[in-house]
Design a protein around this motif. Structure first.
Motif, PDB file in Angstrom:
ATOM      1  N   MET A 131       0.822  -1.214   0.000  1.00 25.02           N
ATOM      2  CA  MET A 131       0.000   0.000   0.000  1.00 25.02           C
ATOM      3  C   MET A 131       0.855   1.264   0.000  1.00 25.02           C
ATOM      4  O   MET A 131       0.431   2.303  -0.523  1.00 25.02           O
ATOM      5  CB  MET A 131      -0.939  -0.004   1.206  1.00 25.02           C
ATOM      6  CG  MET A 131      -2.117  -0.959   1.046  1.00 25.02           C
ATOM      7  SD  MET A 131      -3.350  -0.809   2.374  1.00 25.02           S
ATOM      8  CE  MET A 131      -2.502  -1.646   3.703  1.00 25.02           C
ATOM      9  N   TYR A 132       2.052   1.194   0.561  1.00 20.91           N
ATOM     10  CA  TYR A 132       2.940   2.353   0.547  1.00 20.91           C
ATOM     11  C   TYR A 132       3.286   2.733  -0.893  1.00 20.91           C
ATOM     12  O   TYR A 132       3.292   3.914  -1.245  1.00 20.91           O
ATOM     13  CB  TYR A 132       4.217   2.039   1.327  1.00 20.91           C
ATOM     14  CG  TYR A 132       5.242   3.155   1.315  1.00 20.91           C
ATOM     15  CD1 TYR A 132       5.216   4.153   2.285  1.00 20.91           C
ATOM     16  CD2 TYR A 132       6.217   3.216   0.326  1.00 20.91           C
ATOM     17  CE1 TYR A 132       6.139   5.195   2.269  1.00 20.91           C
ATOM     18  CE2 TYR A 132       7.143   4.252   0.294  1.00 20.91           C
ATOM     19  CZ  TYR A 132       7.101   5.236   1.265  1.00 20.91           C
ATOM     20  OH  TYR A 132       8.022   6.253   1.238  1.00 20.91           O
ATOM     21  N   HIS A 133       3.571   1.733  -1.706  1.00 25.17           N
ATOM     22  CA  HIS A 133       3.970   1.989  -3.089  1.00 25.17           C
ATOM     23  C   HIS A 133       2.779   2.087  -4.044  1.00 25.17           C
ATOM     24  O   HIS A 133       2.876   2.750  -5.084  1.00 25.17           O
ATOM     25  CB  HIS A 133       4.919   0.885  -3.562  1.00 25.17           C
ATOM     26  CG  HIS A 133       6.213   0.848  -2.802  1.00 25.17           C
ATOM     27  ND1 HIS A 133       7.207   1.780  -2.977  1.00 25.17           N
ATOM     28  CD2 HIS A 133       6.676  -0.014  -1.849  1.00 25.17           C
ATOM     29  CE1 HIS A 133       8.227   1.499  -2.177  1.00 25.17           C
ATOM     30  NE2 HIS A 133       7.937   0.426  -1.482  1.00 25.17           N
ATOM     31  N   PHE A 134       1.680   1.430  -3.677  1.00 25.11           N
ATOM     32  CA  PHE A 134       0.479   1.454  -4.507  1.00 25.11           C
ATOM     33  C   PHE A 134      -0.710   1.775  -3.599  1.00 25.11           C
ATOM     34  O   PHE A 134      -1.410   0.863  -3.127  1.00 25.11           O
ATOM     35  CB  PHE A 134       0.283   0.111  -5.216  1.00 25.11           C
ATOM     36  CG  PHE A 134       1.414  -0.265  -6.132  1.00 25.11           C
ATOM     37  CD1 PHE A 134       1.455   0.184  -7.443  1.00 25.11           C
ATOM     38  CD2 PHE A 134       2.455  -1.069  -5.671  1.00 25.11           C
ATOM     39  CE1 PHE A 134       2.509  -0.153  -8.282  1.00 25.11           C
ATOM     40  CE2 PHE A 134       3.517  -1.417  -6.509  1.00 25.11           C
ATOM     41  CZ  PHE A 134       3.543  -0.950  -7.810  1.00 25.11           C
ATOM     42  N   PRO A 135      -0.946   3.065  -3.329  1.00 22.95           N
ATOM     43  CA  PRO A 135      -1.975   3.472  -2.361  1.00 22.95           C
ATOM     44  C   PRO A 135      -3.375   2.945  -2.665  1.00 22.95           C
ATOM     45  O   PRO A 135      -4.212   2.851  -1.751  1.00 22.95           O
ATOM     46  CB  PRO A 135      -1.934   5.009  -2.447  1.00 22.95           C
ATOM     47  CG  PRO A 135      -0.556   5.324  -2.928  1.00 22.95           C
ATOM     48  CD  PRO A 135      -0.207   4.218  -3.872  1.00 22.95           C
ATOM     49  N   GLU A 136      -3.638   2.609  -3.909  1.00 28.02           N
ATOM     50  CA  GLU A 136      -4.966   2.103  -4.259  1.00 28.02           C
ATOM     51  C   GLU A 136      -5.194   0.669  -3.786  1.00 28.02           C
ATOM     52  O   GLU A 136      -6.330   0.176  -3.759  1.00 28.02           O
ATOM     53  CB  GLU A 136      -5.172   2.181  -5.773  1.00 28.02           C
ATOM     54  CG  GLU A 136      -4.388   1.172  -6.600  1.00 28.02           C
ATOM     55  CD  GLU A 136      -2.949   1.592  -6.875  1.00 28.02           C
ATOM     56  OE1 GLU A 136      -2.289   0.915  -7.693  1.00 28.02           O
ATOM     57  OE2 GLU A 136      -2.478   2.583  -6.270  1.00 28.02           O
ATOM     58  N   PHE A 137      -4.115  -0.004  -3.399  1.00 26.21           N
ATOM     59  CA  PHE A 137      -4.210  -1.398  -2.952  1.00 26.21           C
ATOM     60  C   PHE A 137      -4.907  -1.475  -1.601  1.00 26.21           C
ATOM     61  O   PHE A 137      -4.642  -0.687  -0.699  1.00 26.21           O
ATOM     62  CB  PHE A 137      -2.807  -2.004  -2.861  1.00 26.21           C
ATOM     63  CG  PHE A 137      -2.785  -3.425  -2.358  1.00 26.21           C
ATOM     64  CD1 PHE A 137      -3.074  -4.483  -3.206  1.00 26.21           C
ATOM     65  CD2 PHE A 137      -2.450  -3.701  -1.038  1.00 26.21           C
ATOM     66  CE1 PHE A 137      -3.043  -5.790  -2.743  1.00 26.21           C
ATOM     67  CE2 PHE A 137      -2.415  -5.001  -0.568  1.00 26.21           C
ATOM     68  CZ  PHE A 137      -2.716  -6.047  -1.422  1.00 26.21           C
ATOM     69  N   LYS A 138      -5.789  -2.455  -1.458  1.00 27.39           N
ATOM     70  CA  LYS A 138      -6.480  -2.708  -0.200  1.00 27.39           C
ATOM     71  C   LYS A 138      -6.106  -4.099   0.314  1.00 27.39           C
ATOM     72  O   LYS A 138      -6.042  -5.050  -0.469  1.00 27.39           O
ATOM     73  CB  LYS A 138      -8.004  -2.619  -0.373  1.00 27.39           C
ATOM     74  CG  LYS A 138      -8.496  -1.299  -0.978  1.00 27.39           C
ATOM     75  CD  LYS A 138      -8.195  -0.119  -0.083  1.00 27.39           C
ATOM     76  CE  LYS A 138      -8.722   1.186  -0.683  1.00 27.39           C
ATOM     77  NZ  LYS A 138      -8.362   2.375   0.134  1.00 27.39           N
ATOM     78  N   ALA A 139      -5.855  -4.188   1.610  1.00 28.75           N
ATOM     79  CA  ALA A 139      -5.481  -5.482   2.184  1.00 28.75           C
ATOM     80  C   ALA A 139      -6.595  -6.496   1.950  1.00 28.75           C
ATOM     81  O   ALA A 139      -7.763  -6.232   2.285  1.00 28.75           O
ATOM     82  CB  ALA A 139      -5.199  -5.332   3.671  1.00 28.75           C
ATOM     83  N   PRO A 140      -6.282  -7.650   1.370  1.00 29.45           N
ATOM     84  CA  PRO A 140      -7.323  -8.638   1.079  1.00 29.45           C
ATOM     85  C   PRO A 140      -7.691  -9.481   2.296  1.00 29.45           C
ATOM     86  O   PRO A 140      -6.948  -9.554   3.274  1.00 29.45           O
ATOM     87  CB  PRO A 140      -6.653  -9.519   0.015  1.00 29.45           C
ATOM     88  CG  PRO A 140      -5.201  -9.496   0.409  1.00 29.45           C
ATOM     89  CD  PRO A 140      -4.952  -8.091   0.912  1.00 29.45           C
ATOM     90  N   LYS A 141      -8.851 -10.093   2.234  1.00 31.99           N
ATOM     91  CA  LYS A 141      -9.221 -11.122   3.192  1.00 31.99           C
ATOM     92  C   LYS A 141      -8.439 -12.373   2.815  1.00 31.99           C
ATOM     93  O   LYS A 141      -8.346 -12.731   1.628  1.00 31.99           O
ATOM     94  CB  LYS A 141     -10.729 -11.388   3.117  1.00 31.99           C
ATOM     95  CG  LYS A 141     -11.215 -12.590   3.895  1.00 31.99           C
ATOM     96  CD  LYS A 141     -11.197 -12.348   5.389  1.00 31.99           C
ATOM     97  CE  LYS A 141     -11.803 -13.537   6.147  1.00 31.99           C
ATOM     98  NZ  LYS A 141     -11.794 -13.337   7.608  1.00 31.99           N
ATOM     99  N   VAL A 142      -7.841 -13.039   3.798  1.00 31.93           N
ATOM    100  CA  VAL A 142      -6.979 -14.190   3.534  1.00 31.93           C
ATOM    101  C   VAL A 142      -7.636 -15.466   4.046  1.00 31.93           C
ATOM    102  O   VAL A 142      -8.090 -15.529   5.192  1.00 31.93           O
ATOM    103  CB  VAL A 142      -5.604 -14.014   4.216  1.00 31.93           C
ATOM    104  CG1 VAL A 142      -4.699 -15.207   3.895  1.00 31.93           C
ATOM    105  CG2 VAL A 142      -4.943 -12.708   3.780  1.00 31.93           C
ATOM    106  N   TYR A 143      -7.661 -16.474   3.188  1.00 29.32           N
ATOM    107  CA  TYR A 143      -8.213 -17.771   3.562  1.00 29.32           C
ATOM    108  C   TYR A 143      -7.143 -18.856   3.433  1.00 29.32           C
ATOM    109  O   TYR A 143      -6.541 -19.020   2.372  1.00 29.32           O
ATOM    110  CB  TYR A 143      -9.400 -18.131   2.669  1.00 29.32           C
ATOM    111  CG  TYR A 143     -10.617 -17.269   2.874  1.00 29.32           C
ATOM    112  CD1 TYR A 143     -11.451 -17.445   3.977  1.00 29.32           C
ATOM    113  CD2 TYR A 143     -10.942 -16.273   1.957  1.00 29.32           C
ATOM    114  CE1 TYR A 143     -12.566 -16.643   4.175  1.00 29.32           C
ATOM    115  CE2 TYR A 143     -12.061 -15.473   2.139  1.00 29.32           C
ATOM    116  CZ  TYR A 143     -12.868 -15.670   3.252  1.00 29.32           C
ATOM    117  OH  TYR A 143     -13.974 -14.874   3.434  1.00 29.32           O
ATOM    118  N   LEU A 144      -6.919 -19.586   4.522  1.00 29.38           N
ATOM    119  CA  LEU A 144      -6.088 -20.778   4.470  1.00 29.38           C
ATOM    120  C   LEU A 144      -6.999 -21.961   4.174  1.00 29.38           C
ATOM    121  O   LEU A 144      -8.132 -22.025   4.654  1.00 29.38           O
ATOM    122  CB  LEU A 144      -5.381 -21.000   5.816  1.00 29.38           C
ATOM    123  CG  LEU A 144      -4.573 -19.836   6.389  1.00 29.38           C
ATOM    124  CD1 LEU A 144      -3.926 -20.266   7.705  1.00 29.38           C
ATOM    125  CD2 LEU A 144      -3.526 -19.369   5.402  1.00 29.38           C
TER     126      LEU A 144
END
Length: 326
Positions: free
Chosen positions: A111-124
């Protein structure tokens, strides 16, 4: 370490001194003001193999997990003791809380380098070894990241019997984070249809590795490139020799499609077709492209990542002044 004994090392073009404008080790260490403390991680298979969770409850909660599998077959799989045992062994090797924290740090750097990025929901989840060759999947439309835990059960795990050893090198728990990072690097760097020459392929791979550096500034380099420490050491010690081989044999600007198979695709070693082959590290084309891009950033440290990714291979190569010394 064994070197290319027959190569000439006198060319000033090949082995000129590198300029040192900025320490590449410090380039990607940035201050994150609002970090993601922990990623949102859920273990689907924990519920899948839990008999106390009804099928109706599970399918309602994860309607996309079952796919087109009929309820009857799905129920049989849930009750399969061998599948459950594989999952239990795989998940036992992973510190989920630690992984959640590490993924949070990774997402913060993206997100620092690509501010449009949103942290995804992660599934194991567990594919019961069916999906171990591609254990990371990102569904960009819904911003969901899936990690198959059976793809990281450890080098020489009995469950991997029959699988080539060179694949198992990157199937350890400490390979999860770099492979997730690689997945997002590929999301930001789409391959170009114009990649006809070897240099195009080298720089494409170099861009991916540069994003790995930016996303995982504190991760060991050998893990980023899916090497063992010994393989990374060999590539580093032979960097100039590898480049000399490419230049001497007119491979850099070649359009020979076989070069990808020889120097970029997975394998037990790289294919120079010399006596050095069995001792060489695999996929040295990726390592070389990475070093070209590192050199570019030494020369042009203020270049923003999005701008760098838009540059073509020739621009990056020319501005890198890449001349590795022996």
């Amino acid at each position: 370490m064994k070197f290319f004994r027959y190569l000439l090392f006198s060319s000033a073009f090949l082995f000129g001194m590198n300029s040192c404008k900025k320490d590449p080790k410090e380039l990607w260490k940035v201050e994150i003001k609002n970090p993601v403390e922990k990623a949102d991680v859920a273990d689907i298979s924990k519920e899948f193999y839990d008999g106390a969770v009804t099928l109706a409850t599970f399918t309602q909660k994860y309607p996309w997990f079952q796919g087109t599998v009929p309820d009857e077959d799905f129920a049989v799989r849930r009750a399969d003791p061998e599948e459950a045992a594989i999952y239990k062994e795989a998940i036992s090797k992973i510190d989920v809380q630690k992984l959640s924290s590490e993924l949070g740090t990774l997402f913060s750097h993206i997100m620092y380098h690509f501010p449009e990025f949103k942290a995804p929901k992660v599934y194991l989840y567990s594919s019961a070894l069916q999906g171990i060759m591609e254990p990371i999947f990102y569904q960009s439309e819904e911003n969901l990241l899936f990690i198959d835990v059976t793809g990281f059960m450890g080098n020489n795990n009995p469950n991997y019997k029959g699988l080539e050893q060179y694949f198992q090198v990157s199937m350890n728990p400490n390979n999860i984070l770099p492979k997730v990072s690689e997945t997002f690097a590929k999301y930001f760097v789409q391959p170009s249809v114009d990649q006809q020459k070897f240099i195009d392929q080298l720089i494409y791979e170099g861009k991916l590795m540069t994003l790995q550096d930016a996303f995982l500034p504190n991760e060991p380099n050998y893990l980023k490139i899916s090497y063992t420490p010994a393989q990374y050491e060999w590539a580093a010690e032979n960097e100039a020799n590898i480049w000399n081989f490419f230049v001497e044999n007119n491979l850099v600007f070649s359009d020979d499609v076989r070069l990808k198979e020889r120097f970029i695709k997975p394998g037990p070693f790289s294919k120079f077709y010399t006596e050095i082959d069995n001792d060489s590290s695999p996929r040295v084309g990726i390592y070389t492209g990475w070093q070209i891009c590192k050199k570019f950033y030494q020369e042009n440290p203020d270049t923003k990542l999005p701008d760098f990714l838009k540059m073509n291979a020739q621009q990056i190569f020319n501005q890198s002044n890449y001349k590795p010394k022996n």
